[in-house]
Design an enzyme around this catalytic site. Sequence first.
Site, short mmCIF file in Angstrom:
data_model
loop_
_atom_site.label_atom_id
_atom_site.label_comp_id
_atom_site.label_asym_id
_atom_site.label_seq_id
_atom_site.Cartn_x
_atom_site.Cartn_y
_atom_site.Cartn_z
N SER A 8 0.85 -1.19 0.00
CA SER A 8 0.00 0.00 0.00
C SER A 8 0.89 1.24 0.00
CB SER A 8 -0.89 0.02 1.24
OG SER A 8 -1.39 1.33 1.41
N HIS A 33 -1.28 -1.27 -4.28
CA HIS A 33 -2.53 -0.95 -3.59
C HIS A 33 -2.60 0.56 -3.36
CE1 HIS A 33 -6.01 -2.00 -1.09
NE2 HIS A 33 -5.57 -1.12 -0.20
N ASP A 35 -4.78 3.58 -1.80
CA ASP A 35 -5.83 3.88 -0.81
C ASP A 35 -6.38 5.29 -0.98
OD1 ASP A 35 -6.04 1.54 0.93
OD2 ASP A 35 -3.94 1.94 1.40
N MET A 37 -8.86 8.07 0.30
CA MET A 37 -9.64 8.47 1.48
C MET A 37 -10.14 9.89 1.30
SD MET A 37 -7.22 6.98 4.49
CE MET A 37 -6.48 5.36 4.39
N HIS A 72 -8.46 1.14 -3.82
CA HIS A 72 -9.34 0.87 -2.68
C HIS A 72 -10.03 2.19 -2.33
CE1 HIS A 72 -9.53 -0.17 1.93
NE2 HIS A 72 -10.71 -0.01 1.40
N MET A 74 -12.19 4.50 -0.29
CA MET A 74 -12.83 4.75 1.00
C MET A 74 -13.46 6.13 0.87
SD MET A 74 -9.70 3.24 3.26
CE MET A 74 -8.58 3.31 1.87
N MET A 143 -11.27 -6.22 5.44
CA MET A 143 -10.48 -5.30 6.25
C MET A 143 -10.16 -5.97 7.60
SD MET A 143 -10.08 -2.61 4.41
CE MET A 143 -9.16 -1.70 5.65
N ASP A 181 -6.53 -6.63 4.20
CA ASP A 181 -5.93 -5.29 4.29
C ASP A 181 -5.95 -4.80 5.73
OD1 ASP A 181 -5.08 -2.70 3.86
OD2 ASP A 181 -6.78 -2.12 2.60
C1 DX5 Z 1 -6.26 1.39 5.78
C2 DX5 Z 1 -5.80 1.08 4.36
C3 DX5 Z 1 -4.68 0.14 4.25
C4 DX5 Z 1 -3.38 0.58 4.89
C5 DX5 Z 1 -2.75 -0.65 5.46
O1 DX5 Z 1 -7.45 2.09 5.71
O2 DX5 Z 1 -6.87 0.55 3.60
O3 DX5 Z 1 -4.45 -0.25 2.90
O4 DX5 Z 1 -2.47 1.17 4.02
O5 DX5 Z 1 -1.65 -0.27 6.18
P1 DX5 Z 1 -0.86 -1.29 7.13
O6 DX5 Z 1 -0.38 -2.42 6.28
O7 DX5 Z 1 0.25 -0.45 7.65
O8 DX5 Z 1 -1.84 -1.75 8.18
ZN ZN Z 2 -6.44 -0.33 1.58
#
Ligand code: DX5
Ligand code: ZN
Length: 228
Positions: A8, A33, A35, A37, A72, A74, A143, A181
């Site tokens: 990620s 990956h 992310d 947000m 991903h 969010m 998750m 994840d």
């Molecule tokens: C959290 C993200 C993850 C995050 C995971 O909301 O969706 O993808 O980057 O990070 P680690 O591997 O550090 O838990």
């Molecule tokens: Zn993620």
Amino acid sequence: MNYRLAPSILSADFARLGEEVRDVIAAGADVIHFDVMDNHYVPNLTFGPMICEAVRPHAKTAAGGKIPIDVHLMVKPVDRIAPDFAKAGADIISFHPEASDHVDRTLGLIRDAGCKAGLVFNPATPLSYLDYVMDKVDLILIMSVNPGFGGQKFIPGALQKLREAKARIEQSGRDIWLEVDGGVKADNIADVARAGADTFVAGSAIFGQGNYGDAIKTMRAELAKVSA
Ligand code: DX5
Ligand code: ZN
């Protein structure tokens, strides 16, 4: 078993994102990956389609092979922005069913845009969202933390949920990726694989290490114990 490691870039150095993506692929990443947000669905804000487009040319192997970008989302709402990521070069786009008023329609939008479509399950979200859309899903993302931040601790209840998701996939007879994840590290990745995951997101466990190659090698060695 063909396991995939999906670093990620949430934990990468954003000031050197292209280089970070190239380095982690050279170190053995199978998938990137990404992310997204929005400070609305989750209490944090990251990057959008323009950054995805900027990353796309870097997501390839030294030989020029394409490395999938796994977006991903969010974000809420989903439908306005999801197709923009397809245009920006995403290969897989997944979203949280609670963030969409019309889950079936959103899955269709993503596929119509030429991407694989995924559903993401928070720790308290039931898998029953899959009941009537299994034929429209290419990836299930479980998750193992509450979404919003990297570096959180793995929630053990995710293991049982992975087993249940795996059973649903087997029953469907379809080739659906089962991704996990949150809080995945070398010391728990084997247990996570035994529970059925085939695709492993890891942010801090890779980008938080000095040597990405060593971090990935250690994870693969753990995964090899599962296949053995
Ligand atoms: C959290 C993200 C993850 C995050 C995971 O909301 O969706 O993808 O980057 O990070 P680690 O591997 O550090 O838990
Ligand atoms: Zn993620």
